[in-house]
Write a protein that holds these residues in place. Structure first.
Motif, PDB file in Angstrom:
ATOM      1  N   GLY A   1       0.802  -1.209   0.000  1.00  0.00           N
ATOM      2  CA  GLY A   1       0.000   0.000   0.000  1.00  0.00           C
ATOM      3  C   GLY A   1       0.837   1.262   0.000  1.00  0.00           C
ATOM      4  N   ALA A   2       0.137   2.377  -0.199  1.00  0.00           N
ATOM      5  CA  ALA A   2       0.778   3.695  -0.098  1.00  0.00           C
ATOM      6  C   ALA A   2      -0.281   4.712   0.290  1.00  0.00           C
ATOM      7  CB  ALA A   2       1.438   4.083  -1.419  1.00  0.00           C
ATOM      8  N   VAL A   3       0.195   5.820   0.848  1.00  0.00           N
ATOM      9  CA  VAL A   3      -0.700   6.859   1.361  1.00  0.00           C
ATOM     10  C   VAL A   3      -0.322   8.205   0.745  1.00  0.00           C
ATOM     11  CG1 VAL A   3      -1.480   8.085   3.427  1.00  0.00           C
ATOM     12  CG2 VAL A   3      -0.904   5.646   3.568  1.00  0.00           C
ATOM     13  N   VAL A   4      -1.350   8.921   0.277  1.00  0.00           N
ATOM     14  CA  VAL A   4      -1.180  10.305  -0.173  1.00  0.00           C
ATOM     15  C   VAL A   4      -2.173  11.133   0.622  1.00  0.00           C
ATOM     16  CG1 VAL A   4      -1.378  11.913  -2.113  1.00  0.00           C
ATOM     17  CG2 VAL A   4      -0.570   9.574  -2.523  1.00  0.00           C
ATOM     18  N   SER A   5      -1.694  12.107   1.378  1.00  0.00           N
ATOM     19  CA  SER A   5      -2.628  12.991   2.076  1.00  0.00           C
ATOM     20  C   SER A   5      -2.652  14.335   1.371  1.00  0.00           C
ATOM     21  CB  SER A   5      -2.263  13.125   3.551  1.00  0.00           C
ATOM     22  OG  SER A   5      -0.921  13.537   3.710  1.00  0.00           O
ATOM     23  N   VAL A   6      -3.832  14.974   1.443  1.00  0.00           N
ATOM     24  CA  VAL A   6      -4.100  16.164   0.640  1.00  0.00           C
ATOM     25  C   VAL A   6      -4.800  17.200   1.501  1.00  0.00           C
ATOM     26  CG1 VAL A   6      -5.314  17.025  -1.411  1.00  0.00           C
ATOM     27  CG2 VAL A   6      -4.459  14.669  -1.389  1.00  0.00           C
ATOM     28  N   SER A   7      -4.355  18.434   1.419  1.00  0.00           N
ATOM     29  CA  SER A   7      -5.016  19.497   2.184  1.00  0.00           C
ATOM     30  C   SER A   7      -4.794  20.839   1.508  1.00  0.00           C
ATOM     31  CB  SER A   7      -4.449  19.549   3.607  1.00  0.00           C
ATOM     32  OG  SER A   7      -4.953  20.671   4.304  1.00  0.00           O
ATOM     33  N   PRO A   8      -5.763  21.741   1.654  1.00  0.00           N
ATOM     34  CA  PRO A   8      -5.493  23.117   1.222  1.00  0.00           C
ATOM     35  C   PRO A   8      -4.468  23.791   2.139  1.00  0.00           C
ATOM     36  CG  PRO A   8      -7.778  22.883   1.980  1.00  0.00           C
ATOM     37  CD  PRO A   8      -7.129  21.542   2.125  1.00  0.00           C
ATOM     38  N   GLY A   9      -4.280  23.250   3.323  1.00  0.00           N
ATOM     39  CA  GLY A   9      -3.340  23.826   4.286  1.00  0.00           C
ATOM     40  C   GLY A   9      -1.903  23.466   3.959  1.00  0.00           C
ATOM     41  N   ALA A  10      -0.995  24.052   4.757  1.00  0.00           N
ATOM     42  CA  ALA A  10       0.431  23.911   4.467  1.00  0.00           C
ATOM     43  C   ALA A  10       1.005  22.575   4.927  1.00  0.00           C
ATOM     44  CB  ALA A  10       1.198  25.055   5.136  1.00  0.00           C
ATOM     45  N   ILE A  11       0.346  21.922   5.888  1.00  0.00           N
ATOM     46  CA  ILE A  11       0.942  20.715   6.472  1.00  0.00           C
ATOM     47  C   ILE A  11       0.635  19.477   5.625  1.00  0.00           C
ATOM     48  CG2 ILE A  11       1.166  19.362   8.620  1.00  0.00           C
ATOM     49  CD1 ILE A  11       0.220  21.788  10.155  1.00  0.00           C
ATOM     50  N   GLY A  12      -0.271  19.635   4.662  1.00  0.00           N
ATOM     51  CA  GLY A  12      -0.499  18.552   3.707  1.00  0.00           C
ATOM     52  C   GLY A  12      -1.106  17.293   4.293  1.00  0.00           C
ATOM     53  N   GLY A  13      -1.869  17.452   5.376  1.00  0.00           N
ATOM     54  CA  GLY A  13      -2.560  16.281   5.935  1.00  0.00           C
ATOM     55  C   GLY A  13      -1.644  15.301   6.631  1.00  0.00           C
ATOM     56  N   PHE A  14      -0.570  15.801   7.192  1.00  0.00           N
ATOM     57  CA  PHE A  14       0.416  14.938   7.861  1.00  0.00           C
ATOM     58  C   PHE A  14      -0.239  14.045   8.922  1.00  0.00           C
ATOM     59  CE2 PHE A  14       3.227  14.141  11.430  1.00  0.00           C
ATOM     60  CZ  PHE A  14       4.358  13.621  10.840  1.00  0.00           C
TER      61      PHE A  14
ATOM     62  N   PRO B   1       1.905  -3.535   4.045  1.00  0.00           N
ATOM     63  CA  PRO B   1       3.199  -2.865   4.004  1.00  0.00           C
ATOM     64  C   PRO B   1       3.068  -1.538   3.249  1.00  0.00           C
ATOM     65  CG  PRO B   1       3.206  -4.841   2.607  1.00  0.00           C
ATOM     66  CD  PRO B   1       1.866  -4.776   3.276  1.00  0.00           C
ATOM     67  N   ALA B   2       3.160  -0.438   3.996  1.00  0.00           N
ATOM     68  CA  ALA B   2       2.927   0.895   3.406  1.00  0.00           C
ATOM     69  C   ALA B   2       4.268   1.522   3.042  1.00  0.00           C
ATOM     70  CB  ALA B   2       2.175   1.773   4.401  1.00  0.00           C
ATOM     71  N   MET B   3       4.366   1.925   1.787  1.00  0.00           N
ATOM     72  CA  MET B   3       5.617   2.514   1.286  1.00  0.00           C
ATOM     73  C   MET B   3       6.038   3.677   2.191  1.00  0.00           C
ATOM     74  SD  MET B   3       6.465   3.802  -2.580  1.00  0.00           S
ATOM     75  CE  MET B   3       5.449   5.286  -2.595  1.00  0.00           C
ATOM     76  N   GLN B   4       7.304   3.631   2.605  1.00  0.00           N
ATOM     77  CA  GLN B   4       7.806   4.698   3.491  1.00  0.00           C
ATOM     78  C   GLN B   4       8.237   5.939   2.713  1.00  0.00           C
ATOM     79  OE1 GLN B   4       9.139   1.542   3.670  1.00  0.00           O
ATOM     80  NE2 GLN B   4       9.167   0.846   5.797  1.00  0.00           N
ATOM     81  N   GLN B   5       8.953   5.712   1.584  1.00  0.00           N
ATOM     82  CA  GLN B   5       9.475   6.821   0.807  1.00  0.00           C
ATOM     83  C   GLN B   5       9.191   6.617  -0.673  1.00  0.00           C
ATOM     84  OE1 GLN B   5      10.811   9.598   1.848  1.00  0.00           O
ATOM     85  NE2 GLN B   5      10.786   9.062   4.023  1.00  0.00           N
ATOM     86  N   PRO B   6       8.851   7.682  -1.386  1.00  0.00           N
ATOM     87  CA  PRO B   6       8.677   9.029  -0.866  1.00  0.00           C
ATOM     88  C   PRO B   6       7.359   9.168  -0.100  1.00  0.00           C
ATOM     89  CG  PRO B   6       8.231   8.992  -3.227  1.00  0.00           C
ATOM     90  CD  PRO B   6       8.636   7.602  -2.843  1.00  0.00           C
ATOM     91  N   GLU B   7       7.370  10.014   0.939  1.00  0.00           N
ATOM     92  CA  GLU B   7       6.125  10.391   1.609  1.00  0.00           C
ATOM     93  C   GLU B   7       5.395  11.391   0.719  1.00  0.00           C
ATOM     94  OE1 GLU B   7       7.381  11.133   6.063  1.00  0.00           O
ATOM     95  OE2 GLU B   7       9.044  11.401   4.673  1.00  0.00           O
ATOM     96  N   ALA B   8       4.062  11.401   0.812  1.00  0.00           N
ATOM     97  CA  ALA B   8       3.299  12.333  -0.030  1.00  0.00           C
ATOM     98  C   ALA B   8       2.329  13.137   0.823  1.00  0.00           C
ATOM     99  CB  ALA B   8       2.551  11.559  -1.118  1.00  0.00           C
ATOM    100  N   TYR B   9       2.721  14.363   1.130  1.00  0.00           N
ATOM    101  CA  TYR B   9       1.866  15.313   1.844  1.00  0.00           C
ATOM    102  C   TYR B   9       1.590  16.444   0.857  1.00  0.00           C
ATOM    103  CZ  TYR B   9       4.368  12.901   5.602  1.00  0.00           C
ATOM    104  OH  TYR B   9       4.943  11.941   6.406  1.00  0.00           O
ATOM    105  N   ILE B  10       0.413  16.426   0.245  1.00  0.00           N
ATOM    106  CA  ILE B  10       0.125  17.408  -0.802  1.00  0.00           C
ATOM    107  C   ILE B  10      -0.603  18.595  -0.169  1.00  0.00           C
ATOM    108  CG2 ILE B  10      -0.929  17.790  -3.062  1.00  0.00           C
ATOM    109  CD1 ILE B  10       1.291  15.620  -3.034  1.00  0.00           C
ATOM    110  N   GLY B  11       0.137  19.679   0.050  1.00  0.00           N
ATOM    111  CA  GLY B  11      -0.450  20.893   0.631  1.00  0.00           C
ATOM    112  C   GLY B  11      -0.848  21.874  -0.469  1.00  0.00           C
TER     113      GLY B  11
END
Ligand SMILES: Cc1cc2nc3c(=O)[nH]c(=O)nc-3n(C[C@H](O)[C@H](O)[C@H](O)COP(=O)(O)O)c2cc1C
Length: 186
Positions: free
Chosen positions: A109-122, A138-148
């Motif tokens: 698996g992998a995770v992408v978090s998304v937010s209009p804010g600056a922290i990107g859904g950390f 097993p969630a991919m560690q890198q690259p992390e994806a925090y889309i702010g």
């Protein structure tokens, strides 16, 4: 060419114009040919209630079947109150049961978090990872994806206007293709 891996994509927002859905749609166009991304809807799933396992709702059964069929799972989610939206947590719970029959077990698996804010859904990103540890995803560690800054990311047609973000998502998916291959469920 070999058959692409079936990647089930779960969008944490139920909102029609959700930024997270736009990111998921963009991801579906940016991956390498070895991945086929399809959004699996979660908004219609009745809230998990263990009492209902005696006669599970049809929506639970078909969702579990769909998750089981996937080669890999990708979560694209906003952050609600520094955590995972209830709809996404419910989907995790529904497909995790009955006990011993979790549909998530062993899927890369992998995770992408998304937010209009600056922290990107950390916060959501890492709360979700906590559940994935227990679910043996097993969630991919890198690259992390925090889309702010998600409110400034799309044109009227939903395309990503920032080349840097597009390139990042492409490299994220390249890494995920390798991750899914390395961690493929036997
Ligand atoms: C109940 C609720 C809680 C929220 N909590 C957070 C938060 O903790 N962090 C954050 O960055 N944004 C938060 N937001 C704002 C969301 O990031 C924003 O509404 C975003 O557009 C939701 O994602 P979507 O566009 O994919 O629906 C919250 C929004 C709602 C409705």
């Amino acid at each position: 060419m070999s058959t692409p891996r079936d990647v089930a994509v779960f969008v944490g927002s139920l909102r029609k114009d959700a930024f997270s859905r736009k990111v998921a749609n963009a991801l579906a166009t940016l991956g390498p040919p070895s991945l086929k991304l399809s959004i699996v809807e979660i908004g219609h799933l009745p809230l998990y209630n263990q009492d209902d396992e005696a006669g599970p709702p049809a929506a639970w059964t078909s969702f579990r079947t769909r998750v089981k069929a996937a080669d890999a799972v990708l979560f694209v989610t906003p952050e609600y109150n520094r955590s995972v939206p209830a709809a996404l947590k419910n989907a995790l719970d529904v497909a995790s049961r009955p006990y011993g029959q979790s549909a998530w077990d062993g899927k890369p698996g992998a995770v992408v978090s998304v937010s209009p804010g600056a922290i990107g859904g950390f916060g959501a990103n890492h709360h979700l990872r906590q559940s994935l540890v227990f679910l043996n995803v097993p969630a991919m560690q890198q690259p992390e994806a925090y889309i702010g800054g998600a409110a400034d990311l799309f044109d009227a047609g939903g395309a990503i206007v920032k080349p840097g973000t597009r390139e990042f998502l492409q490299s994220f998916l390249q890494a995920f293709a390798a991750w899914a291959a390395t961690n493929a469920k036997a």
